[in-house]
Design a protein around this motif. Sequence first.
Motif, PDB file in Angstrom:
ATOM      1  N   UNK A 271       0.816  -1.219   0.000  1.00 38.23           N
ATOM      2  CA  UNK A 271       0.000   0.000   0.000  1.00 38.23           C
ATOM      3  C   UNK A 271       0.843   1.260   0.000  1.00 38.23           C
ATOM      4  N   UNK A 272       0.725   2.072   1.067  1.00 42.73           N
ATOM      5  CA  UNK A 272       1.535   3.301   1.131  1.00 42.73           C
ATOM      6  C   UNK A 272       3.002   2.997   1.423  1.00 42.73           C
ATOM      7  N   UNK A 273       3.303   1.789   1.943  1.00 38.19           N
ATOM      8  CA  UNK A 273       4.660   1.298   2.186  1.00 38.19           C
ATOM      9  C   UNK A 273       5.397   2.122   3.236  1.00 38.19           C
ATOM     10  N   UNK A 274       4.662   2.652   4.192  1.00 41.39           N
ATOM     11  CA  UNK A 274       5.261   3.323   5.341  1.00 41.39           C
ATOM     12  C   UNK A 274       4.928   2.519   6.598  1.00 41.39           C
ATOM     13  N   UNK A 275       5.738   2.630   7.650  1.00 41.59           N
ATOM     14  CA  UNK A 275       5.385   1.970   8.920  1.00 41.59           C
ATOM     15  C   UNK A 275       4.308   2.754   9.658  1.00 41.59           C
ATOM     16  N   UNK A 276       3.094   2.666   9.157  1.00 44.93           N
ATOM     17  CA  UNK A 276       1.948   3.364   9.739  1.00 44.93           C
ATOM     18  C   UNK A 276       0.892   2.335  10.124  1.00 44.93           C
ATOM     19  N   UNK A 277       0.489   2.349  11.369  1.00 44.90           N
ATOM     20  CA  UNK A 277      -0.536   1.410  11.801  1.00 44.90           C
ATOM     21  C   UNK A 277      -1.832   1.628  11.028  1.00 44.90           C
ATOM     22  N   UNK A 278      -2.393   0.567  10.531  1.00 49.23           N
ATOM     23  CA  UNK A 278      -3.726   0.587   9.910  1.00 49.23           C
ATOM     24  C   UNK A 278      -4.690   0.023  10.942  1.00 49.23           C
ATOM     25  N   UNK A 279      -5.571   0.847  11.460  1.00 52.41           N
ATOM     26  CA  UNK A 279      -6.454   0.405  12.530  1.00 52.41           C
ATOM     27  C   UNK A 279      -7.847   0.980  12.408  1.00 52.41           C
ATOM     28  N   UNK A 280      -8.663   0.728  13.419  1.00 55.57           N
ATOM     29  CA  UNK A 280     -10.044   1.191  13.412  1.00 55.57           C
ATOM     30  C   UNK A 280     -10.094   2.724  13.447  1.00 55.57           C
TER      31      UNK A 280
ATOM     32  N   UNK B  16     -12.371   2.020  -3.409  1.00 53.95           N
ATOM     33  CA  UNK B  16     -11.745   1.146  -4.400  1.00 53.95           C
ATOM     34  C   UNK B  16     -11.690   1.815  -5.769  1.00 53.95           C
ATOM     35  N   UNK B  17     -12.771   2.494  -6.147  1.00 50.43           N
ATOM     36  CA  UNK B  17     -12.798   3.189  -7.439  1.00 50.43           C
ATOM     37  C   UNK B  17     -11.728   4.278  -7.475  1.00 50.43           C
TER      38      UNK B  17
ATOM     39  N   UNK C 269      -6.050   8.855   5.501  1.00 47.84           N
ATOM     40  CA  UNK C 269      -4.967   8.398   4.626  1.00 47.84           C
ATOM     41  C   UNK C 269      -4.115   9.563   4.152  1.00 47.84           C
ATOM     42  N   UNK C 270      -4.777  10.639   3.735  1.00 50.33           N
ATOM     43  CA  UNK C 270      -4.050  11.804   3.239  1.00 50.33           C
ATOM     44  C   UNK C 270      -3.153  12.384   4.320  1.00 50.33           C
ATOM     45  N   UNK C 271      -3.722  12.605   5.519  1.00 50.34           N
ATOM     46  CA  UNK C 271      -2.956  13.205   6.611  1.00 50.34           C
ATOM     47  C   UNK C 271      -1.783  12.315   7.018  1.00 50.34           C
ATOM     48  N   UNK C 272      -2.020  11.011   7.116  1.00 53.87           N
ATOM     49  CA  UNK C 272      -0.980  10.093   7.595  1.00 53.87           C
ATOM     50  C   UNK C 272       0.152   9.938   6.591  1.00 53.87           C
TER      51      UNK C 272
ATOM     52  N   UNK D 298      -0.805   6.889  -2.438  1.00 57.04           N
ATOM     53  CA  UNK D 298      -2.167   7.212  -2.013  1.00 57.04           C
ATOM     54  C   UNK D 298      -3.172   6.263  -2.665  1.00 57.04           C
ATOM     55  N   UNK D 299      -2.996   6.037  -3.964  1.00 53.37           N
ATOM     56  CA  UNK D 299      -3.947   5.191  -4.688  1.00 53.37           C
ATOM     57  C   UNK D 299      -3.957   3.764  -4.157  1.00 53.37           C
ATOM     58  N   UNK D 300      -2.771   3.210  -3.925  1.00 59.35           N
ATOM     59  CA  UNK D 300      -2.700   1.841  -3.409  1.00 59.35           C
ATOM     60  C   UNK D 300      -3.279   1.759  -1.988  1.00 59.35           C
ATOM     61  N   UNK D 301      -3.003   2.782  -1.190  1.00 62.83           N
ATOM     62  CA  UNK D 301      -3.524   2.791   0.179  1.00 62.83           C
ATOM     63  C   UNK D 301      -5.042   2.867   0.195  1.00 62.83           C
ATOM     64  N   UNK D 302      -5.616   3.706  -0.677  1.00 60.53           N
ATOM     65  CA  UNK D 302      -7.074   3.804  -0.773  1.00 60.53           C
ATOM     66  C   UNK D 302      -7.686   2.474  -1.202  1.00 60.53           C
TER      67      UNK D 302
END
Length: 432
Positions: free
Chosen positions: A69-78, A119-120, A255-258, A275-279
């Motif tokens: 995805x964004x390929x950064x060490x950023x937690x993806x959580x609720x 996804x779109x 996503x944008x801010x992180x 950004x696109x892959x993360x979205x």
Amino acid sequence: MGDPKIKRSRLASEGVAAIQWVFFIFANTIVVPVSIGTAFELSAAEVAMTLRSSLVFTGIACVLQGIWGHRYPLMEGHSGLMWGLLLNLSSAAAVLGMDLKVIGGGIATGMIASAVFMLMVGLFGLSHIVRKVFTPMVMSVYLFLLSIQLILIFFTGMLAFTPKGTLNIPVSLLSVAVVVFVVVLKVKGKGAVSNFSILIGIIGGWIAYELFFSSTAAIPSREVKFSLFPLGFPNLEWGIVITTFVGGVLNMSNTIASVQAAGRLMGEVPAESRYNRSFSLTGLYTAGASALGLVPYAPFTSSIGFLESTRIFDRLPFLLAGACFSLLGLIPVVGAFFAAMPITVGNAVLFVAYLQLFGTALQSIQGTSFNSNTIFRIALPVLLGISLMMMDSAVFRELPVYIQPFLANGLIMGVLLSVVLEKAVHWKKYEG
């Protein structure tokens, strides 16, 4: 061939860093499914199931974002925004005259719709359009309102009430003590003590709760009841669907801010493809979360503070932590055990954790000067949002049921007003 001692030292440091990541992800994950299960009156077995699903899903989400995805060490959580939205909708059940399962089903439909939208955006490379909507000022309004909404939720959640609706003073005092304890650890502690004050607070508060209030503590269920859509099967309750969909779209601002903040920390400008892959991934996670009864996902902006405090920017420890975190969810007794965590203790600890989000909001407007005209740019959406948050949902009862939950949500209305103001007013004209 490198020096074996150096290699062992590096492996050891990466192992410690991975453990730190596990603790950080744990502290930011464990309370969410328990609080949602309580709000939607799920059984102990269902709460245990959602908790285990959350552990597995969160770990996988982190690994996939870090690798592809964004390929950064950023937690993806609720997402905090969506967590607050779901709690608000559940508390408005009586006012809206709906069963919790009906509200949960409408939420599921709205989540699926927002997942398709994300996804779109990701698959067709449209993230640049979304970034034009979420300008820096809109992001500042969002951060202010999100911090206020979450703090209100946590403050209410850390207080205990008797069946008569009065304050349970002993349990509530314990929550206050936990808040003070965590603040002292965070401010006065050094190194690991300060970094893991949240985790220490959860463990200490839970032990104290069991010691003093064991007779009222929940008994963990050894049964794990797996079912799809535990909050309610998808329906077309349009007021709930639209509110959740709009919330899901606004959730893209996380996503944008992180990613922007991570790029600054790494000394680079993130490519549009990140950004696109993360979205795309977050859209998939949101669809999966709807089926499992989980709060939708988003990259955590608070991960930046964790990275700054540890100064470990490598992805490998983060990826290892995500994999280990998923393994925790595969152990049945883990879900049953953590489902019994006192909700008041969890809310007390997170009350402290998200006070820092308000600091992030303040930092976001540093360097921006306001006068008697331009102050409306931030004051109007923020104060309108707070005003709506403070109002009883019952006042909207005479409005059409389809728009009640939409207009009653201060965060959504505040951010939407900010978007309109940024697009409709040329603020540069009024800065002189």
